[in-house]
Write a protein that holds these residues in place. Structure first.
Motif, mmCIF file in Angstrom:
data_model
loop_
_atom_site.group_PDB
_atom_site.id
_atom_site.type_symbol
_atom_site.label_atom_id
_atom_site.label_comp_id
_atom_site.label_asym_id
_atom_site.label_seq_id
_atom_site.Cartn_x
_atom_site.Cartn_y
_atom_site.Cartn_z
ATOM 1 N N ILE A 330 0.809 -1.213 0.000
ATOM 2 C CA ILE A 330 0.000 0.000 0.000
ATOM 3 C C ILE A 330 0.848 1.271 0.000
ATOM 4 N N ASN A 331 2.130 1.153 0.301
ATOM 5 C CA ASN A 331 2.994 2.350 0.333
ATOM 6 C C ASN A 331 2.940 3.161 -0.961
ATOM 7 N N PRO A 332 3.022 2.524 -2.141
ATOM 8 C CA PRO A 332 2.950 3.312 -3.382
ATOM 9 C C PRO A 332 1.616 4.036 -3.563
ATOM 10 N N VAL A 333 0.543 3.464 -3.015
ATOM 11 C CA VAL A 333 -0.778 4.100 -3.122
ATOM 12 C C VAL A 333 -0.798 5.402 -2.329
ATOM 13 N N THR A 334 -0.355 5.340 -1.093
ATOM 14 C CA THR A 334 -0.343 6.555 -0.265
ATOM 15 C C THR A 334 0.672 7.571 -0.794
ATOM 16 N N THR A 335 1.746 7.071 -1.418
ATOM 17 C CA THR A 335 2.744 7.983 -2.008
ATOM 18 C C THR A 335 2.130 8.791 -3.148
ATOM 19 N N ILE A 336 1.363 8.110 -4.015
ATOM 20 C CA ILE A 336 0.706 8.806 -5.131
ATOM 21 C C ILE A 336 -0.246 9.878 -4.619
ATOM 22 N N LEU A 337 -1.007 9.530 -3.586
ATOM 23 C CA LEU A 337 -1.934 10.513 -3.018
ATOM 24 C C LEU A 337 -1.180 11.725 -2.499
ATOM 25 N N LEU A 367 -10.929 11.998 -8.577
ATOM 26 C CA LEU A 367 -9.748 11.121 -8.580
ATOM 27 C C LEU A 367 -9.561 10.531 -9.971
ATOM 28 N N ASP A 368 -9.533 11.388 -10.953
ATOM 29 C CA ASP A 368 -9.437 10.954 -12.343
ATOM 30 C C ASP A 368 -8.193 10.102 -12.579
ATOM 31 N N GLY A 369 -8.397 8.918 -13.151
ATOM 32 C CA GLY A 369 -7.277 8.044 -13.506
ATOM 33 C C GLY A 369 -6.687 7.268 -12.350
ATOM 34 N N MET A 370 -7.189 7.492 -11.131
ATOM 35 C CA MET A 370 -6.580 6.862 -9.958
ATOM 36 C C MET A 370 -6.773 5.338 -9.974
ATOM 37 N N GLU A 371 -7.963 4.875 -10.359
ATOM 38 C CA GLU A 371 -8.212 3.437 -10.402
ATOM 39 C C GLU A 371 -7.209 2.731 -11.297
ATOM 40 N N GLU A 372 -7.037 3.254 -12.495
ATOM 41 C CA GLU A 372 -6.145 2.623 -13.471
ATOM 42 C C GLU A 372 -4.704 2.652 -12.988
ATOM 43 N N GLU A 373 -4.294 3.755 -12.393
ATOM 44 C CA GLU A 373 -2.903 3.887 -11.949
ATOM 45 C C GLU A 373 -2.598 2.900 -10.821
ATOM 46 N N ILE A 374 -3.493 2.776 -9.860
ATOM 47 C CA ILE A 374 -3.268 1.863 -8.738
ATOM 48 C C ILE A 374 -3.329 0.414 -9.199
ATOM 49 N N SER A 375 -4.228 0.113 -10.123
ATOM 50 C CA SER A 375 -4.406 -1.275 -10.578
ATOM 51 C C SER A 375 -3.156 -1.835 -11.246
ATOM 52 N N LYS A 376 -2.273 -0.948 -11.738
ATOM 53 C CA LYS A 376 -1.049 -1.393 -12.400
ATOM 54 C C LYS A 376 0.083 -1.695 -11.426
ATOM 55 N N MET A 377 -0.113 -1.398 -10.160
ATOM 56 C CA MET A 377 0.940 -1.614 -9.163
ATOM 57 C C MET A 377 1.078 -3.096 -8.824
ATOM 58 N N ASN A 378 2.229 -3.472 -8.355
ATOM 59 C CA ASN A 378 2.499 -4.863 -7.997
ATOM 60 C C ASN A 378 1.602 -5.354 -6.874
ATOM 61 N N ASN A 379 1.107 -6.575 -7.013
ATOM 62 C CA ASN A 379 0.340 -7.275 -5.988
ATOM 63 C C ASN A 379 -1.024 -6.641 -5.683
ATOM 64 N N ILE A 380 -1.479 -5.773 -6.564
ATOM 65 C CA ILE A 380 -2.829 -5.224 -6.449
ATOM 66 C C ILE A 380 -3.769 -6.123 -7.265
ATOM 67 N N ILE A 381 -4.876 -6.553 -6.645
ATOM 68 C CA ILE A 381 -5.819 -7.471 -7.306
ATOM 69 C C ILE A 381 -7.019 -6.718 -7.871
ATOM 70 N N ASN A 382 -7.547 -5.788 -7.104
ATOM 71 C CA ASN A 382 -8.729 -5.062 -7.545
ATOM 72 C C ASN A 382 -8.787 -3.685 -6.899
ATOM 73 N N VAL A 383 -9.231 -2.698 -7.660
ATOM 74 C CA VAL A 383 -9.329 -1.323 -7.150
ATOM 75 C C VAL A 383 -10.686 -0.759 -7.549
ATOM 76 N N ARG A 384 -11.309 -0.059 -6.596
ATOM 77 C CA ARG A 384 -12.532 0.671 -6.914
ATOM 78 C C ARG A 384 -12.468 2.040 -6.269
ATOM 79 N N VAL A 385 -12.958 3.034 -6.972
ATOM 80 C CA VAL A 385 -13.136 4.364 -6.406
ATOM 81 C C VAL A 385 -14.633 4.613 -6.315
ATOM 82 N N ILE A 386 -15.072 4.884 -5.113
ATOM 83 C CA ILE A 386 -16.508 5.078 -4.852
ATOM 84 C C ILE A 386 -16.780 6.551 -4.551
#
Length: 386
Positions: A330-337, A367-386
């Motif tokens: 999850i570190n790369p996710v919080t880094t992007i934010l 959060l335009d494009g955030m789903e796609e960007e996170i989904s490409k990260m290692n060991n990520i299985i599924n991403v949703r933005v609600i």
């Protein structure tokens, strides 16, 4: 609009939990967001792209490819406890059927059709079907989940001495258990002292065939078993041998197999435990509510393949990520934010086995494009933005 595919008839009170302005429900949807089912055996090929969740209106999930769902990021829900009272009543019925030969007596009485002097014949023949009362006898309850606790408490009220065994009992279950239920130190001691056994454990690699030749050898002679859990807990050949040698006096099962039929000391019930309108309504309502909460708000409760993970919905943007349970995923996710100047308002993360789930609420309307960007990260299985 979330698309729901139903694979069995689901009670209307359950479907009403899915508001029409947010959900469309059909029994022929080709690309569903979620599936609702009861006993339908779901093949792996029906795990279509875009499927987010499966709601099982019942406790058992043997009809669902749970592991394959986990790998695809599909959350599988069940409804523990929703049918507990219905099953409890079948267990109590089973204890009475195991103790007194009511079924044999009924069948014999029916054979008197057309006879004369039926009343006299009944009085003379009833001695063949005599059996002991359950009051004052010792019951062992194996598995103290929602159903096991209800059974243990009810049987205490019926005058039975109750011993329970469950090494994984939850705090909630322990709170609900009668103080009169004694805890067995181990399974062997329970088997050695109990006149009756009631099974309430799931089938898994540790419990499948648990009642085998070795287990029956530890049982009190002449004991009676009620199995309202699953057929696979008991090995057919070992059971029949235990009946023949007198270890088991009677076996009552809600899951009869071919080998169980036609035996005098086996009472086969056609899986009626949860077959009540109340149970079906409760299961449908619970399954639908869990699907609604996950699809609309990302919260997980009563999943069998992902951890329970809930965060009160604030109305802010929410990022939900299913990922491998590995360090620093999850570190790369919080880094992007952080790099985008997006503040994390609230966050919760839970893990279970090989998988983990995180909910992140952020102070950002877009959060335009955030789903796609996170989904490409290692060991990520599924991403949703609600």
């Amino acid at each position: 609009m979330f698309k729901i595919l139903t694979r069995n008839k689901i009670a209307d009170c359950g479907l009403n939990e899915l508001p029409k302005e947010n959900f469309s429900i059909s029994d022929n949807e080709k690309s569903p967001d979620a599936i609702m089912l009861r006993s339908y055996v779901l093949p792996e090929e029906e795990l279509t792209s875009g499927l987010l969740a499966i709601g099982r209106a019942g406790a058992g999930t043997n009809n669902i490819p749970v592991d394959a769902c986990a790998e695809k990021g599909i959350v599988v829900f069940n409804t523990p406890g929703a049918n507990a009272n219905g099953v409890k009543e079948i267990v109590i019925t089973g204890l009475l059927l195991a103790s007194r030969d009511i079924v044999g007596g009924i069948n014999w009485s029916q054979s008197l059709v057309g006879s004369t002097g039926v009343a006299k014949a009944v009085e003379k023949g009833k001695a063949e079907f005599v059996g002991p009362e359950i009051s004052g006898k010792k019951l062992g309850v194996i598995g103290l989940g929602a159903i096991g606790v209800l059974v243990a408490n009810a049987c205490r009220s019926l005058g039975m001495s109750v011993v329970g065994y469950d090494p994984f009992i939850s705090v909630d279950a322990a709170w609900g258990l009668s103080r009169g239920v004694r805890k067995a130190p181990d399974l062997d001691s329970l088997l050695a002292e109990c006149d009756y056994i009631s099974l309430h454990v799931p089938v898994n690699k540790d419990t499948k065939g648990m009642f085998n030749k070795e287990m029956f050898a530890k049982c009190k002679k002449g004991m009676r078993i009620v199995n309202s859990a699953r057929a696979e807990l008991v090995e057919d050949a070992a059971l029949l041998a235990a009946i023949d040698d007198g270890t088991v006096f009677c076996y009552v099962t809600d899951f009869p197999t071919e080998n169980m039929l036609g035996h005098k000391r086996i009472v086969p019930i056609p899986h009626l435990g949860a077959s009540t309108p109340e149970s079906e309504d409760n299961c449908a309502t619970m399954a639908a509510a869990q699907l609604r909460e996950y699809l609309m708000h990302g919260n997980i409760k009563n999943s069998v393949n992902f951890p329970n993970c809930e965060l009160p919905y604030s109305g802010k943007k929410r990022i939900c990520v299913i990922h491998r349970n590995l360090p620093k995923v999850i570190n790369p996710v919080t880094t992007i934010l952080g790099e985008r100047g997006i503040n994390i308002d609230n966050m919760v993360m839970k893990s279970s086995g090989d998988f983990a789930y995180v909910i992140i609420d952020v102070d950002c309307p877009k959060l335009d494009g955030m789903e796609e960007e996170i989904s490409k990260m290692n060991n990520i299985i599924n991403v949703r933005v609600i």
